[in-house]
Design a protein around this motif. Structure first.
Motif, PDB file in Angstrom:
ATOM      1  N   PRO A  92      -7.901 -24.919 -25.465  1.00 24.40           N
ATOM      2  CA  PRO A  92      -7.643 -25.117 -24.035  1.00 24.40           C
ATOM      3  C   PRO A  92      -7.003 -23.887 -23.395  1.00 24.40           C
ATOM      4  O   PRO A  92      -6.457 -23.037 -24.094  1.00 24.40           O
ATOM      5  CB  PRO A  92      -6.674 -26.303 -24.018  1.00 24.40           C
ATOM      6  N   PRO A  93      -7.068 -23.786 -22.064  1.00 24.87           N
ATOM      7  CA  PRO A  93      -6.512 -22.618 -21.384  1.00 24.87           C
ATOM      8  C   PRO A  93      -5.054 -22.383 -21.759  1.00 24.87           C
ATOM      9  O   PRO A  93      -4.257 -23.333 -21.773  1.00 24.87           O
ATOM     10  CB  PRO A  93      -6.653 -22.987 -19.895  1.00 24.87           C
ATOM     11  N   PRO A  94      -4.679 -21.164 -22.089  1.00 24.29           N
ATOM     12  CA  PRO A  94      -3.301 -20.880 -22.546  1.00 24.29           C
ATOM     13  C   PRO A  94      -2.223 -21.323 -21.569  1.00 24.29           C
ATOM     14  O   PRO A  94      -1.143 -21.735 -21.996  1.00 24.29           O
ATOM     15  CB  PRO A  94      -3.310 -19.356 -22.726  1.00 24.29           C
ATOM     16  N   GLN A  95      -2.483 -21.250 -20.263  1.00 21.46           N
ATOM     17  CA  GLN A  95      -1.454 -21.621 -19.294  1.00 21.46           C
ATOM     18  C   GLN A  95      -1.116 -23.116 -19.334  1.00 21.46           C
ATOM     19  O   GLN A  95      -0.067 -23.545 -18.858  1.00 21.46           O
ATOM     20  CB  GLN A  95      -1.864 -21.225 -17.878  1.00 21.46           C
ATOM     21  N   TRP A  96      -2.024 -23.907 -19.922  1.00 16.46           N
ATOM     22  CA  TRP A  96      -1.772 -25.341 -20.019  1.00 16.46           C
ATOM     23  C   TRP A  96      -1.290 -25.762 -21.399  1.00 16.46           C
ATOM     24  O   TRP A  96      -1.050 -26.950 -21.646  1.00 16.46           O
ATOM     25  CB  TRP A  96      -3.038 -26.124 -19.645  1.00 16.46           C
ATOM     26  N   ALA A  97      -1.131 -24.799 -22.307  1.00 17.99           N
ATOM     27  CA  ALA A  97      -0.692 -25.107 -23.675  1.00 17.99           C
ATOM     28  C   ALA A  97       0.661 -25.825 -23.711  1.00 17.99           C
ATOM     29  O   ALA A  97       0.828 -26.794 -24.465  1.00 17.99           O
ATOM     30  CB  ALA A  97      -0.657 -23.839 -24.518  1.00 17.99           C
ATOM     31  N   PRO A  98       1.678 -25.385 -22.925  1.00 19.99           N
ATOM     32  CA  PRO A  98       2.962 -26.104 -22.966  1.00 19.99           C
ATOM     33  C   PRO A  98       2.849 -27.565 -22.518  1.00 19.99           C
ATOM     34  O   PRO A  98       3.520 -28.444 -23.073  1.00 19.99           O
ATOM     35  CB  PRO A  98       3.852 -25.303 -22.005  1.00 19.99           C
ATOM     36  N   TYR A  99       2.008 -27.840 -21.523  1.00 19.38           N
ATOM     37  CA  TYR A  99       1.822 -29.212 -21.064  1.00 19.38           C
ATOM     38  C   TYR A  99       1.141 -30.055 -22.141  1.00 19.38           C
ATOM     39  O   TYR A  99       1.549 -31.189 -22.415  1.00 19.38           O
ATOM     40  CB  TYR A  99       0.977 -29.236 -19.786  1.00 19.38           C
ATOM     41  N   TYR A 100       0.094 -29.492 -22.751  1.00 25.09           N
ATOM     42  CA  TYR A 100      -0.628 -30.220 -23.798  1.00 25.09           C
ATOM     43  C   TYR A 100       0.268 -30.487 -25.002  1.00 25.09           C
ATOM     44  O   TYR A 100       0.162 -31.535 -25.646  1.00 25.09           O
ATOM     45  CB  TYR A 100      -1.869 -29.442 -24.233  1.00 25.09           C
ATOM     46  N   ALA A 101       1.152 -29.532 -25.331  1.00 24.27           N
ATOM     47  CA  ALA A 101       2.056 -29.723 -26.468  1.00 24.27           C
ATOM     48  C   ALA A 101       2.987 -30.906 -26.216  1.00 24.27           C
ATOM     49  O   ALA A 101       3.238 -31.720 -27.109  1.00 24.27           O
ATOM     50  CB  ALA A 101       2.857 -28.450 -26.720  1.00 24.27           C
ATOM     51  N   GLY A 102       3.513 -31.000 -24.987  1.00 21.75           N
ATOM     52  CA  GLY A 102       4.363 -32.129 -24.642  1.00 21.75           C
ATOM     53  C   GLY A 102       3.609 -33.443 -24.683  1.00 21.75           C
ATOM     54  O   GLY A 102       4.128 -34.463 -25.164  1.00 21.75           O
ATOM     55  N   MET A 103       2.365 -33.441 -24.174  1.00 24.47           N
ATOM     56  CA  MET A 103       1.561 -34.663 -24.192  1.00 24.47           C
ATOM     57  C   MET A 103       1.208 -35.072 -25.621  1.00 24.47           C
ATOM     58  O   MET A 103       1.102 -36.265 -25.921  1.00 24.47           O
ATOM     59  CB  MET A 103       0.277 -34.457 -23.383  1.00 24.47           C
ATOM     60  N   ARG A 104       1.034 -34.082 -26.507  1.00 26.47           N
ATOM     61  CA  ARG A 104       0.726 -34.396 -27.901  1.00 26.47           C
ATOM     62  C   ARG A 104       1.891 -35.146 -28.543  1.00 26.47           C
ATOM     63  O   ARG A 104       1.688 -36.096 -29.310  1.00 26.47           O
ATOM     64  CB  ARG A 104       0.423 -33.110 -28.660  1.00 26.47           C
ATOM     65  N   LEU A 105       3.114 -34.744 -28.216  1.00 27.11           N
ATOM     66  CA  LEU A 105       4.290 -35.429 -28.739  1.00 27.11           C
ATOM     67  C   LEU A 105       4.414 -36.824 -28.129  1.00 27.11           C
ATOM     68  O   LEU A 105       4.672 -37.806 -28.840  1.00 27.11           O
ATOM     69  CB  LEU A 105       5.541 -34.605 -28.430  1.00 27.11           C
ATOM     70  N   ASP A 106       4.222 -36.928 -26.805  1.00 29.45           N
ATOM     71  CA  ASP A 106       4.270 -38.231 -26.145  1.00 29.45           C
ATOM     72  C   ASP A 106       3.206 -39.168 -26.703  1.00 29.45           C
ATOM     73  O   ASP A 106       3.455 -40.355 -26.924  1.00 29.45           O
ATOM     74  CB  ASP A 106       4.063 -38.071 -24.635  1.00 29.45           C
ATOM     75  N   ASP A 107       2.011 -38.636 -26.929  1.00 34.16           N
ATOM     76  CA  ASP A 107       0.913 -39.457 -27.440  1.00 34.16           C
ATOM     77  C   ASP A 107       1.216 -39.992 -28.835  1.00 34.16           C
ATOM     78  O   ASP A 107       0.868 -41.125 -29.163  1.00 34.16           O
ATOM     79  CB  ASP A 107      -0.372 -38.624 -27.467  1.00 34.16           C
ATOM     80  N   ALA A 108       1.876 -39.181 -29.670  1.00 35.00           N
ATOM     81  CA  ALA A 108       2.207 -39.629 -31.026  1.00 35.00           C
ATOM     82  C   ALA A 108       3.153 -40.826 -30.976  1.00 35.00           C
ATOM     83  O   ALA A 108       2.968 -41.810 -31.707  1.00 35.00           O
ATOM     84  CB  ALA A 108       2.827 -38.486 -31.820  1.00 35.00           C
ATOM     85  N   TRP A 109       4.161 -40.762 -30.107  1.00 35.02           N
ATOM     86  CA  TRP A 109       5.083 -41.888 -29.993  1.00 35.02           C
ATOM     87  C   TRP A 109       4.399 -43.090 -29.365  1.00 35.02           C
ATOM     88  O   TRP A 109       4.613 -44.232 -29.790  1.00 35.02           O
ATOM     89  CB  TRP A 109       6.307 -41.486 -29.170  1.00 35.02           C
ATOM     90  N   TYR A 110       3.587 -42.867 -28.357  1.00 36.78           N
ATOM     91  CA  TYR A 110       2.895 -43.963 -27.675  1.00 36.78           C
ATOM     92  C   TYR A 110       1.927 -44.678 -28.611  1.00 36.78           C
ATOM     93  O   TYR A 110       1.808 -45.900 -28.593  1.00 36.78           O
ATOM     94  CB  TYR A 110       2.156 -43.410 -26.454  1.00 36.78           C
TER      95      TYR A 110
END
Length: 499
Positions: free
Chosen positions: A11-29
């Protein structure tokens, strides 16, 4: 918003920090223990640091041939589900000024199961920080526009002045190989235009654009687009809308992207709750009754097969034990204590604090205070935090839902021949549901103060009724109570509001 160039990072590098946070949220969800262990133990470096001393960052016991006894309490999923229920337990009131358009819209929303779509979208938005709503059409599937929820971790948006101006949805198609070839379908939405593209790349590279016909999953799209993969929507505005869960985003100040309910942050609380539950179950496991028996009591299973003691056996022959050796050769029962109250109090305290940090009242998760009876006013006061959070979220949903339903009505006119005049609908969320006792108390106090009419009381009690139903009920009440009886001295008197 141009499509990505061949060979671009994805994915586009500028969105990497957002995707990383969503990956953590998704794991808990998700509540998936394997996903949690992967994110904290083998995922991104920042995520490993964040959970370095937590339960899920530890090396899995299965790597040493032992069973993994770590347990997960699905509180993150409960928080997301509670958020969705507070918002969409009742379908919001969606109205337009034109009567024919209202009837058409009500019919289409019911046939399209939009209420269920919004419930699911609201739950995912609470977990991942936001959700995209998209309008599409497929005549082979249905003779109406299709409203669907699109995941924020598979979207690359473009905002202007804090408003969504374009968005590219992407997904990996079948045939993608882990560590090898990855097929991606990109669907780009711009005002008046939808563009499709197919890329063949790798896990971190978009690769090269290829014709849509090269993958069977999307080959059916090819005849519907022009040589550039585009199709005109023939409507004004976007066929997509973004609904943030809550704003602002605390890690990315100034960003229009919403934040998750977990971004208080309460990840450590989730981990501590799992640690508590795992410890509690470990106490149960270790506290099972154990029998300590002398070697002479073991049954010999033969050469090389060892010996055992069958604790389930009910009949035993007399054991030849000298009386003076009973103490040394007796069977000993050993059972450890289970720390029930300590674990229960710890788990409830963590759950209560996590719920409050996420913006909800503990009572929304079934946590009582001290068991003492409470009045309706006290119940309202304790649920106030959840109600404030619900009202804050309805502001985001009211605008996003209004935008996408306006596009929905336009698509219905342009592509399905609807005669209704499209307009941006008004979206009104219902208040928190009151119990029958609370409603009765409210109406009684208003009537005692002389501040409300019979018509208003009926309307408050039955907000879904139309004017004709309300009028009929008022007449029936006045007849039964005699409150509206005509004056005996007035021969021409009639019941008020009588037909």
């Amino acid at each position: 918003m141009p499509l990505p160039e061949n060979g671009a990072a994805w994915p586009p590098p500028q969105w990497a920090p957002y995707y990383a946070g969503m990956r953590l949220d998704d794991a808990w969800y998700s509540g998936d223990r394997k996903r949690l262990a992967h994110v904290y133990g083998h995922g991104h470096r920042a995520e490993r640091r964040r959970g370095l001393r937590g339960l899920w960052s530890r090396r899995s016991p299965t790597q040493h041939g032992r069973r993994d006894h770590r347990l997960h309490i699905p509180l993150p999923g409960d928080i997301a589900a509670t958020s969705a229920a507070l918002l969409f337990a009742d379908m919001p009131r969606i109205t337009v000024t034109n009567t024919a358009a209202q009837e058409r819209l009500d019919e289409q929303l019911d046939a399209g199961r939009v209420h269920q779509t919004l419930m699911g979208a609201a739950e995912q938005a609470a977990a991942l920080g936001g959700i995209y709503l998209r309008v599409a059409w497929d005549r082979e599937l249905a003779e109406r526009p299709l409203l669907s929820a699109m995941q924020p971790d598979q979207a690359v948006p473009e905002f202007r002045h804090g408003m969504l101006s374009a968005v590219t949805f992407w997904r990996e198609l079948s045939g993608s190989i882990e560590g090898g070839t990855v097929w991606r379908h990109l669907e780009q939405h711009e005002p008046g235009l939808i563009r499709h593209a197919l890329y063949q790349g790798t896990r971190d590279n978009i690769g090269r654009a290829v014709p849509l016909t090269e993958h069977p999953d999307i080959a059916s799209i090819a005849p519907t687009v022009d040589k550039d993969g585009a199709t005109a929507t023939l409507i004004r505005g976007l066929t997509a809308a973004y609904v943030p869960n809550m704003t602002p985003h605390r890690l990315h100040r100034g960003s229009p992207v919403g934040r998750s309910d977990y971004a208080a942050p309460i990840y450590d609380m989730f981990d501590s709750l799992d640690e508590t539950w795992t410890s509690w179950m470990r106490d149960l496991r270790l506290a099972r009754s154990r029998l300590i028996v002398p070697d002479g009591y073991l049954r010999n299973n033969g050469p090389g097969a060892g010996a055992d003691f069958d604790e389930e056996r009910e009949l035993w022959q007399t054991l030849k034990i000298p009386p003076n050796e009973q103490g040394a050769a007796s069977i000993t029962v050993n059972q450890f204590a289970i720390r029930v109250e300590e674990h229960k109090a710890t788990a409830e305290a963590i759950t209560r604090q996590a719920a409050q940090a996420a913006g909800y009242s503990p009572q929304s998760f079934g946590l009582e205070t001290d068991g003492a009876p409470v009045t309706a006013t006290e119940v309202d006061s304790k649920d106030a935090r959840s109600d404030v959070t619900r009202k804050a979220k309805t502001g985001h949903w009211r605008h996003g839902l209004g935008d996408i339903l306006h596009a929905y009505m336009q698509v219905d006119v342009v592509h399905f021949g609807s005669k209704a005049t499209p307009e941006r609908p008004r979206v009104e969320f219902r208040g928190a549901t009151e119990s029958a006792q609370q409603q009765a108390t409210t109406l009684e106090l208003l009537a005692r103060a002389g501040a409300v009419s019979t018509k208003t009381k009926v309307k408050l009690l039955n907000p879904e009724w139309d004017d004709a139903d309300v009028k009929a009920e008022v007449v029936a009440i006045l007849r039964e109570t005699g409150a509206g009886a005509p004056d005996p001295g007035d021969p021409g008197g009639t019941y008020p509001l009588a037909a």
